[in-house]
Design an enzyme around this catalytic site. Structure first.
Site, short mmCIF file in Angstrom:
data_model
loop_
_atom_site.label_atom_id
_atom_site.label_comp_id
_atom_site.label_asym_id
_atom_site.label_seq_id
_atom_site.Cartn_x
_atom_site.Cartn_y
_atom_site.Cartn_z
N LYS A 54 -0.63 8.16 3.15
CA LYS A 54 0.60 7.80 3.88
C LYS A 54 1.16 9.04 4.58
O LYS A 54 1.51 8.98 5.76
CB LYS A 54 1.64 7.23 2.91
CG LYS A 54 1.38 5.79 2.53
CD LYS A 54 2.26 5.33 1.38
CE LYS A 54 1.76 3.97 0.89
NZ LYS A 54 2.28 3.60 -0.43
N GLN A 98 6.69 4.69 -4.53
CA GLN A 98 5.35 4.18 -4.84
C GLN A 98 5.36 3.43 -6.16
O GLN A 98 5.90 3.91 -7.16
CB GLN A 98 4.36 5.36 -4.88
CG GLN A 98 2.91 4.96 -5.08
CD GLN A 98 2.32 4.21 -3.89
OE1 GLN A 98 2.75 4.39 -2.74
NE2 GLN A 98 1.34 3.36 -4.15
N ASP A 121 9.43 -0.83 2.77
CA ASP A 121 8.53 -1.70 2.01
C ASP A 121 8.94 -3.17 2.14
O ASP A 121 8.14 -4.06 1.84
CB ASP A 121 8.59 -1.33 0.52
CG ASP A 121 7.38 -0.54 0.05
OD1 ASP A 121 6.30 -0.72 0.63
OD2 ASP A 121 7.54 0.24 -0.91
N1 GUN Z 1 1.66 0.28 -4.57
C1 GUN Z 1 0.64 -0.44 -4.07
N2 GUN Z 1 0.97 -1.00 -2.89
C2 GUN Z 1 2.23 -0.62 -2.64
C3 GUN Z 1 3.12 -0.85 -1.55
O1 GUN Z 1 2.83 -1.55 -0.58
N3 GUN Z 1 4.33 -0.25 -1.64
C4 GUN Z 1 4.69 0.50 -2.72
N4 GUN Z 1 5.93 1.02 -2.72
N5 GUN Z 1 3.91 0.75 -3.73
C5 GUN Z 1 2.68 0.19 -3.69
#
Ligand code: GUN
Length: 300
Positions: A54, A98, A121
């Protein structure tokens, strides 16, 4: 005729290209650089890889990336204090914590602490409610990516029958809302549904998001249907070596591709779209925060 294989990797690169163009425009015309803060608590190996990707892609499109790595024993108080700071920091337009979080931390409480306008998100109850009521929201990245792929493949989705397999808050439920918003007739099936095969067989669109390798088989699929496979499952690959593994989706790809009109592969289908949509959401959040027009083609 064999299905068209949907190239999510190429499409995601296009989306990132559009994001980068918009970021450049914001810099040039408004002296604004969108910023994304990613918070990682603990040392989960898979999460570390996601967070690294990311940050790398955020910088590649010209945005600012702020990484906050906290130890596994971080208290709720410390994490909420950080979110509070990020909520009020004008350089931060998007905040992502996350998941999964260490067990002693309550994910719902943490997500609710993020300002909805920075919740890139799309997990905050405020964004969930806005999406469900057809209002302007920040939309969860994975289903948003699936919608983009479907629109690119089919065009207008109005009147299509769609079945979503799985009802998670992160994928299944928002996917169903997005498809409803696109005027599809939507069915959501899950582990307690008794007639999944029959419902899937009646569908022009199938989105599989259950995390069960190879659940969806060829005789469940209507000829010509568009099949989107969100599953990412690691399974043994004895043909590659004794301890070798490989990634597969929820769909029996080799068989279903002979029936479907189009299908996403795993890997290389939905996966690359998720971060691309996260970057798109961050630009959108930045524009909204500054009262600027939203980037075209990067919102629902
Ligand atoms: N962990 C796995 N996929 C995601 C996601 O799309 N967002 C977040 N915040 N954590 C994740």
């Amino acid at each position: 005729m064999a299905a068209r294989i949907i190239d999510g990797k190429a499409f995601a690169a296009d989306v990132r290209g559009s994001v980068a163009q918009h970021v450049m425009k914001l810099k040039k015309e408004h002296d604004l650089t969108p910023g994304l803060a990613v918070v990682l608590v603990g040392e989960d190996a898979a999460s570390e890889v996601y967070v690294r990707n990311k940050a790398k892609q955020t910088l590649e499109v010209g945005m600012n990336s702020y990484e906050h790595k906290l130890p596994a024993d971080t208290t709720e108080e410390t994490l909420l204090a950080l979110i509070d700071r990020l909520n009020t920091d004008p350089a931060v337009h998007g905040i992502l914590v996350q998941l999964p979080l260490p067990r002693h931390l309550d994910a719902n409480l943490v997500i609710t602490a993020i300002h909805p306008a920075k919740d890139v998100d799309g997990f905050h109850i405020s964004n969930v409610g806005l999406l469900a009521s057809g209002q302007k929201a920040l939309v969860p990245c994975t289903p948003f990516g699936c919608l983009m792929l479907l629109r690119n493949e089919i065009g207008d989705l109005r009147g299509k029958t769609a079945t979503v397999i799985g009802r998670s808050n992160i994928v299944g439920k928002p996917m169903a809302q997005l498809l409803l918003g696109a005027d599809c007739s939507v069915t959501v099936v899950h582990r307690w549904s008794s007639n999944i095969a029959e419902l899937v067989r009646a569908s022009d669109i199938v989105v599989a998001a259950v995390g069960q390798p190879g659940l969806i088989q060829a005789d469940w699929v209507k000829p010509g249907a568009v099949v989107i496979d969100v599953g990412i499952n690691r399974v043994p690959a004895p043909d590659k070596g004794e301890y070798a593994t490989k990634l597969v989706g929820d769909v029996q790809f080799d068989e279903v591709q002979k029936i479907a009109g189009a299908i996403t592969p795993v890997p290389g289908g939905v996966g690359p779209m998720t971060i691309a949509c996260l970057l798109a959401n961050t630009v959108t959040a930045c524009c909204r925060a500054n009262g600027l027009p939203e980037p075209t083609g990067l919102t629902v």
